[in-house]
Scaffold this motif. Structure first.
Motif, short mmCIF file in Angstrom:
data_model
loop_
_atom_site.label_atom_id
_atom_site.label_comp_id
_atom_site.label_asym_id
_atom_site.label_seq_id
_atom_site.Cartn_x
_atom_site.Cartn_y
_atom_site.Cartn_z
N ARG A 8 -6.81 4.26 0.97
CA ARG A 8 -6.79 2.85 0.59
C ARG A 8 -6.92 2.64 -0.92
N GLU A 46 -7.76 -4.62 3.50
CA GLU A 46 -7.20 -4.67 4.84
C GLU A 46 -6.19 -5.81 4.90
N LEU A 60 -6.82 -1.07 -1.93
CA LEU A 60 -5.98 -1.85 -1.03
C LEU A 60 -6.84 -2.51 0.04
N ARG A 73 3.95 -2.99 1.69
CA ARG A 73 2.59 -2.49 1.83
C ARG A 73 2.13 -2.59 3.27
N GLY A 125 -1.04 -0.80 5.90
CA GLY A 125 -2.47 -0.56 5.72
C GLY A 125 -2.77 0.63 4.83
N ARG A 126 -1.77 1.50 4.63
CA ARG A 126 -1.99 2.74 3.87
C ARG A 126 -1.44 2.64 2.46
N ALA A 127 -2.09 3.32 1.55
CA ALA A 127 -1.61 3.36 0.17
C ALA A 127 -0.39 4.28 0.09
#
Length: 184
Positions: free
Chosen positions: A62, A103, A101, A27, A29-31
């Motif tokens: 996110r 930070e 998600l 994982r 920062g992006r989904a």
């Protein structure tokens, strides 16, 4: 040797593909819909990958959305996601689970970089095993008189070049992922 060389190349490419899948499951920062690939859901008497009981999508950067096909499976999917050690807390909305998600903090980013280095080392080891198999078969062919000493040297150089190129690809993929993870 050319058939054997093709086999070595295919096996080394397999190591790279496995490494890419490992990286995709990390994982950043992006989904990504790949984040849930490793999750197994107890369903219909056996453990099934999440993508066999639900549709995983990314409606926004996110957020991951999981649309469960069978409404009796929502609880099992929710539990599997919570127990996966990925740190996700799904929000249940009917047959859809929304997973925001958060930070990533600095410590978690560093952990992810360490994990990606472990994946890279595993891939390098797999490539070295393929190289060793190739070199062993070349030495055996030379010993059995199938190829000359010069051919052995030429083909060994080819195998080594293939190995070096493959490891360079792994290092390059690792560097890209590391940059992506550390990006705030």
């Amino acid at each position: 040797m050319s058939g054997n060389f093709e086999d070595l190349k295919r096996r080394m490419d397999g190591a790279i593909n496995a490494f890419k899948q490992d990286l995709a499951s990390l994982r950043t920062g992006r989904a990504s819909s790949n984040l849930l690939d490793a999750i197994q859901v107890p369903a219909y008497g056996s453990a099934m990958p999440i993508n066999q009981v639900a549709t995983v999508s990314v409606p926004e950067p996110r957020m991951i959305a999981v649309s469960v096909w069978d409404k009796t499976m929502v609880g099992a999917v929710d539990r599997a996601i919570r127990e996966s050690n990925l740190g996700f807390n799904p929000i249940v909305d009917g047959t859809t689970l929304r997973i925001p998600l958060p930070e990533l903090n600095e410590q978690r980013r560093k952990e992810l970089v360490k994990i990606s280095h472990t994946y890279a080392e595993n891939a390098r080891v797999a490539v070295r095993h393929v190289r060793r198999d190739g070199m062993d078969s070349l030495k055996k062919a030379e010993k059995d008189g199938e190829i000359s000493e010069d051919d052995l040297r030429k083909q060994s150089d080819q195998v080594q070049k293939l190995t070096d190129d493959t490891i360079a690809s792994i290092d390059s993929l690792l560097a890209e992922k590391e940059t992506e993870i550390m990006q705030v």
